[in-house]
Design an enzyme around this catalytic site. Structure first.
Site, PDB file in Angstrom:
ATOM      1  N   ASP A 152      61.393  78.116   3.532  1.00  0.00           N
ATOM      2  CA  ASP A 152      61.907  79.105   2.887  1.00  0.00           C
ATOM      3  C   ASP A 152      63.404  79.056   2.803  1.00  0.00           C
ATOM      4  O   ASP A 152      64.171  79.711   2.067  1.00  0.00           O
ATOM      5  CB  ASP A 152      61.601  80.458   3.821  1.00  0.00           C
ATOM      6  CG  ASP A 152      62.174  80.239   5.318  1.00  0.00           C
ATOM      7  OD1 ASP A 152      62.045  79.281   5.742  1.00  0.00           O
ATOM      8  OD2 ASP A 152      63.130  81.231   5.690  1.00  0.00           O
ATOM      9  N   ASP A 205      65.039  75.585   7.521  1.00  0.00           N
ATOM     10  CA  ASP A 205      64.354  74.994   8.563  1.00  0.00           C
ATOM     11  C   ASP A 205      63.145  74.545   7.783  1.00  0.00           C
ATOM     12  O   ASP A 205      63.105  74.131   6.474  1.00  0.00           O
ATOM     13  CB  ASP A 205      63.963  76.169   9.410  1.00  0.00           C
ATOM     14  CG  ASP A 205      63.443  77.337   8.576  1.00  0.00           C
ATOM     15  OD1 ASP A 205      62.863  77.310   7.639  1.00  0.00           O
ATOM     16  OD2 ASP A 205      63.142  78.560   9.116  1.00  0.00           O
ATOM     17  N   TYR A 226      60.731  86.782  10.510  1.00  0.00           N
ATOM     18  CA  TYR A 226      60.466  87.826   9.358  1.00  0.00           C
ATOM     19  C   TYR A 226      59.750  88.887   9.863  1.00  0.00           C
ATOM     20  O   TYR A 226      58.504  88.974   9.802  1.00  0.00           O
ATOM     21  CB  TYR A 226      59.784  87.116   8.371  1.00  0.00           C
ATOM     22  CG  TYR A 226      60.842  86.032   7.444  1.00  0.00           C
ATOM     23  CD1 TYR A 226      61.727  86.408   6.432  1.00  0.00           C
ATOM     24  CD2 TYR A 226      60.714  84.380   7.602  1.00  0.00           C
ATOM     25  CE1 TYR A 226      62.578  85.717   5.657  1.00  0.00           C
ATOM     26  CE2 TYR A 226      61.600  83.662   6.985  1.00  0.00           C
ATOM     27  CZ  TYR A 226      62.452  84.074   5.998  1.00  0.00           C
ATOM     28  OH  TYR A 226      63.270  83.345   5.318  1.00  0.00           O
ATOM     29  N   GLU A 264      73.497  79.906   5.541  1.00  0.00           N
ATOM     30  CA  GLU A 264      72.118  79.546   5.094  1.00  0.00           C
ATOM     31  C   GLU A 264      71.526  79.971   3.510  1.00  0.00           C
ATOM     32  O   GLU A 264      71.778  81.272   3.377  1.00  0.00           O
ATOM     33  CB  GLU A 264      71.145  79.957   6.321  1.00  0.00           C
ATOM     34  CG  GLU A 264      69.826  79.502   6.124  1.00  0.00           C
ATOM     35  CD  GLU A 264      68.957  79.477   7.414  1.00  0.00           C
ATOM     36  OE1 GLU A 264      68.074  78.975   7.482  1.00  0.00           O
ATOM     37  OE2 GLU A 264      69.498  80.288   8.249  1.00  0.00           O
TER      38      GLU A 264
END
Length: 482
Positions: A70, A73, A218, A461
């Site tokens: 995603d 990571d 999430y 990120e």
């Protein structure tokens, strides 16, 4: 062109640029390729990426190889991955001509298919869906490239006893939207996606419950009613069946919102449905009203404005991948302006009436933020005069918070010491050895502050769903300019 921005208490004239939007579009798709998991194809364009996670699913004797990481990571989360695919598919549908003109339609289709192929594997068994691969806590304790990771590839699923309506619905939406995108060039594949979308929607609708397994990474704060509406809307667009129109007009719960994101889909469904002419006492005219409410909540000059705008002119809802809200507005405003223009309609916000051209102008500004703040703000027209897209424009980010980009390419048999990995690579204040070309980072804070420091994940990120929402606006700008 020029626009005025209030920055540090003073109005500044910021020159708008003639940006190479085609280059930005092409690079935004390269980032998605850098996020691929599994066995990479021979034509992979990311030289520093290799095969990874080839044993995913073996713990349960299933094949879960493929899909996307995603963000920075090495976990594969179902909910954000599916939203990435749904919005990519919508871009492929709405901007098919523009993507063909720019030569990027085949790359968009490939990006969609990388996700849908994975979801077909994850949903082989009825009323059962694999929704996540990788232990997120263990993963976040090791700064390692996916090619060299040894962290647990723990498997997570939903079923009748442990439902997950949000994820099942979002994957149903992704499969339904993708079936439309592939309908002309691969009808057999499109049919298989649509059949799976129907099955997943019934599973989601008949076994309601929130799945908390992806939390705290999430967490679905908005609940599952928005995903049910979103999935039913795409299934209606794909099938035109009364089964879905009745659900949309008689059963579903909807609401006016000021956000469009991986967690909150109401505005997307409302814009999608505003172009329909369903009949009945509770027809879709309500969705046009709610789509207008979204516009009114976001436009700065609207008397019903709700969303915070930074001193430099950027939408800021919250820290952490804030540019997803920027690209989300750019995407929906562009789509909605086309719908309004086609139907010769306007948006009313109290006593103010806005023409479709105003939405396009604002969406363009937001796209620029893609790089740093708004369309011509992301790509460089902002108080700091820098880009927020890696490898594009002036002074772009060099330290995106991303394992694969920040760790040098290592032999496949390298044993990485997780304890030392952060000192070796994460904490080093120097450009990443591998350029994460096209990645749109999280962006500046609510005061337009930004430091290119890898450790600041909220600003540095990148995420797949930031870029997937940028594809449509960039394609439109590449061909039409505004």
């Amino acid at each position: 062109m020029a626009w005025l921005a209030l920055f540090n208490g003073a109005f500044l004239a910021v020159a708008g640029g003639n940006y190479n939007y085609k280059e930005a579009l092409s690079k935004s798709l390269l980032f998605l390729e850098a996020q691929r998991s599994g066995k990479l194809p021979p034509n992979s364009r990311i030289s520093w990426r290799g095969d990874s996670a080839l044993d995913d699913g073996k713990l349960a004797n299933v094949d879960l190889v493929g899909g996307y990481y995603d963000a920075g990571d090495n976990v594969k989360y179902g909910l954000p991955m599916a939203f990435t695919i749904t919005t990519l598919a919508w871009s492929a549908i709405a901007y098919q001509s523009e993507l063909q003109t720019t030569g990027e339609l085949k790359n968009v289709h490939a990006a969609i298919r990388w996700g849908t192929d994975y979801f077909l594997k994850a949903s082989v068994k009825s009323n059962s869906l694999w929704v996540q691969v990788g232990d997120p806590n263990a993963d976040h304790q090791c700064w390692v490239r996916p090619e060299n990771m040894k962290t647990p590839r723990t498997l997570y699923k939903i079923d009748e006893s442990q439902p997950g309506t949000e994820i099942a619905s979002e994957i149903a939406a992704a499969m339904a939207a993708s079936s439309i995108a592939f309908k002309d060039n691969d009808p057999k594949y499109a049919s298989s996606l649509l059949n799976k979308a129907k099955e997943l929607f019934e599973f989601a609708k008949n076994h309601k419950g929130t799945y908390d397994g992806e939390c705290p990474f999430y967490c679905s704060f908005s609940g599952y009613n928005d995903e049910l509406l979103w999935a039913a809307s795409w299934l209606y667009m794909a099938t035109k069946l009364d089964h879905y129109s009745k659900y949309i007009t008689q059963e579903v719960i909807t609401a006016s919102v000021a956000e469009f994101s991986w967690d909150l889909k109401y505005a997307g469904a409302q814009v999608l449905l505003s172009d329909l002419n369903l009949t009945g006492e509770n027809g879709v005219e309500n969705y046009k009203t709610q789509a207008d409410n979204f516009v009114c909540a976001v436009l700065p000059e609207s008397p019903l404005h709700q969303v915070y705008i930074s001193p430099g002119g950027l939408i800021h809802l919250r820290d952490g991948a804030n540019t997803q809200y920027v690209t989300g507005v750019a995407f929906l405003f562009g789509i909605y302006s086309d719908i309004l223009t086609k139907n010769r309609q306007t948006v009313s916000c109290g006593t103010k009436v806005f023409q479709p051209t105003r939405l396009r102008e604002f969406a363009k500004q937001q796209v620029i933020s893609l790089s740093l703040s708004y369309m011509d703000y992301i790509l460089g027209s902002n108080p700091r005069g820098r880009s927020y897209m890696v490898g594009f424009g002036t002074n772009p980010p060099t330290q995106p918070h991303h394992r694969g980009a920040s760790v040098p390419v290592l032999p496949s048999n390298t044993q990485v010491d997780c304890t030392m990995s952060f000192a070796n690579w994460y904490q080093k204040d120097q450009p990443n050895p591998n350029e994460l070309t096209g990645a749109i980072v999280g962006g500046p804070d609510r005061y337009d502050n930004f430091d290119d420091k890898r450790s600041d994940s909220s600003k540095l990120e990148p995420c797949t769903y930031i870029n997937s929402l940028a594809v449509g606006p960039l394609a439109k700008l590449a061909v039409h300019g505004a």
